[in-house]
Design a protein around this motif. Structure first.
Motif, PDB file in Angstrom:
ATOM      1  N   ILE A 165      53.791  40.342  44.847  1.00 30.00           N
ATOM      2  CA  ILE A 165      54.081  39.071  45.503  1.00 30.00           C
ATOM      3  C   ILE A 165      54.719  38.145  44.478  1.00 30.00           C
ATOM      4  N   THR A 213      47.724  35.171  48.430  1.00 29.61           N
ATOM      5  CA  THR A 213      48.302  36.234  47.603  1.00 29.61           C
ATOM      6  C   THR A 213      47.233  37.240  47.190  1.00 29.61           C
ATOM      7  N   VAL A 216      50.870  39.633  41.208  1.00 32.67           N
ATOM      8  CA  VAL A 216      51.505  38.419  41.709  1.00 32.67           C
ATOM      9  C   VAL A 216      52.154  37.722  40.514  1.00 32.67           C
TER      10      VAL A 216
END
Length: 423
Positions: free
Chosen positions: A297, A318, A328
């Motif tokens: 992400i 997330t 992430v």
């Protein structure tokens, strides 16, 4: 008695062979607008429009390279001594510095010109796109009609963080539609960002995305994501290099603005990038996606355009969406830490007060590591890094990559904060 006139003897000229040749200064300004990359839906520009963008790019370069150092000198010579003399103590925070600077003519001139240049840049880009609006809208319509990779929600309600603000003086921000199917807003953003950055984001304004893709390839060579989520994608300029670097991955790009998403898909298709789906959604509510459904992400210069209320929600989302072993990464301007001078903090805050970026100041003072930890990422999994925009050296002069010159918010270099999700 007749007057006599004495004249000085003219100095003898040096022989031509002994004269020093004139010194030619190396050019260190922005590249010419005519070298900007023109993908299939990029707005057409006339001679005068190109000249206007070139002027604005040079003005921004002049403000950062020549006038801003003068503001720093004025701070040390006048502003700081005057405050300490009057108050009998040093500045306690960046807010006191900003208020004191705002009373100094050096800062006032720099700030006024910076704001005027941003407004003029928006006016210039808006004129370019409005005069060819029908042609642009039709071109994008033909490229995107019936394509399942464009997922729009006619009933979507804009979050206040986008609805209430014309971000960086952009009329209508990211979401306004003048007519059904409108793309003049993102086209304006795409055409004019060169003037704001002086070309520092490269041919296609995608130097940030290119830098992130290269950072991942260098630092995580074994990482092979199959599904990638980009939040706050805008017109897609930063997600497309990531999609191109991982052509076998499915990439989902999310944004609140329908015009941005239309333009983003058309931009991608015209550049031959086929693995991105553009989805309209509020990044604080990604419930349409299943738990643990993404390997990576990503956001690039997006967090500062959200809000204090939604940031923790975004971080929690997330964590929910990441697969075990996933990562992430958020790319942003650096935080205001104790080792960052108060003068620099105050100058960085300019965008919050004068460039329609209200969350900028708050974002950069919060403890992002703490927010990541509270959203479920163990502290030992949190990572930090840095990226600098990757640009074509044949287009962008080497001298203009001066790493010593800081523009306090517009330099094409960013901090990376992220985390692994424990497997």
């Amino acid at each position: 008695m007749a007057a006599t006139h004495r004249t000085k003897k003219a100095p003898a000229l040096q022989p031509a062979a002994e004269q020093s040749p004139p010194t030619k200064r190396p050019y260190d300004g922005p590249p010419d607008y005519r070298v900007v990359g023109r993908h299939g839906v990029y707005p057409e520009t006339s001679h005068d429009e190109i000249a206007r963008f070139n002027f604005l790019a040079h003005m921004n370069r002049h403000l950062s390279a020549n006038l801003m150092p003068g503001v720093a000198e004025a701070f040390e010579a006048r502003v700081k001594p005057a405050f300490e003399s009057t108050e009998g103590r040093p500045f306690k925070d960046r807010h006191e510095v900003r208020k004191a600077l705002a009373r100094d003519p050096s800062w006032q001139w720099w700030s006024m010109l910076r704001r005027a240049t941003m407004e003029t840049r928006q006016q210039a880009g808006r004129w370019v796109t409005l005069r060819q609006a029908e042609a642009l809208n039709e071109k994008v319509r033909l490229l995107t009609a019936g394509d399942k990779r464009l997922v729009l929600d006619p009933a979507f309600e804009q979050p206040r963080s986008t609805e209430a603000i014309d971000h960086h003086c952009m009329p209508g921000s990211y979401h306004t539609e003048l007519v059904p199917g409108d793309v003049t807003g993102p086209a304006n953003y795409d055409a004019g960002i060169f003037a704001t950055t002086g070309g520092m984001l490269g041919r296609y304004n995608d130097g940030g995305g290119v830098a992130v893709a290269e950072w991942v390839a260098k630092n995580l060579p074994e990482f092979k994501p199959r599904r990638i989520l980009d939040i706050g994608c805008g017109l897609g300029h930063n997600v497309l290099p990531i999609a191109a670097a991982f052509p076998d991955a499915e990439v989902i790009a999310v944004d609140a603005g329908a015009p941005m998403l239309r333009y983003g898909l058309a931009r991608a298709k015209s550049m031959g990038i086929e693995n991105v789906t553009f989805v309209q959604a509020d990044v604080a509510d990604l419930s349409r996606f299943e738990n643990e459904s993404f390997d990576w992400i990503q956001s690039t210069m997006f967090l500062h355009e959200t809000s204090y209320k939604t940031m923790p929600v975004i971080f929690a989302e997330t964590n929910r969406l990441l697969k075990p072993g996933g990562i992430v990464l958020h790319v942003e301007q650096p935080q205001y830490t104790e080792d960052m001078p108060l003068f620099e903090q105050a100058m960085r805050d300019w965008d919050a007060f004068y460039n329609n970026e209200p969350f900028w100041t708050k974002l950069h003072e919060v403890d992002l590591d703490d927010w990541m930890a509270k959203s479920g990422f163990p502290r030992q999994t949190i990572l930090h890094g840095g990226v600098t925009a990757v640009v074509d050296p044949e287009v962008f002069p080497e001298a203009a990559k001066d790493t010593k010159q800081e523009d306090y918010g517009r330099k094409a270099a960013w901090h990376v904060i992220g985390a692994w999700k424990a497997a």
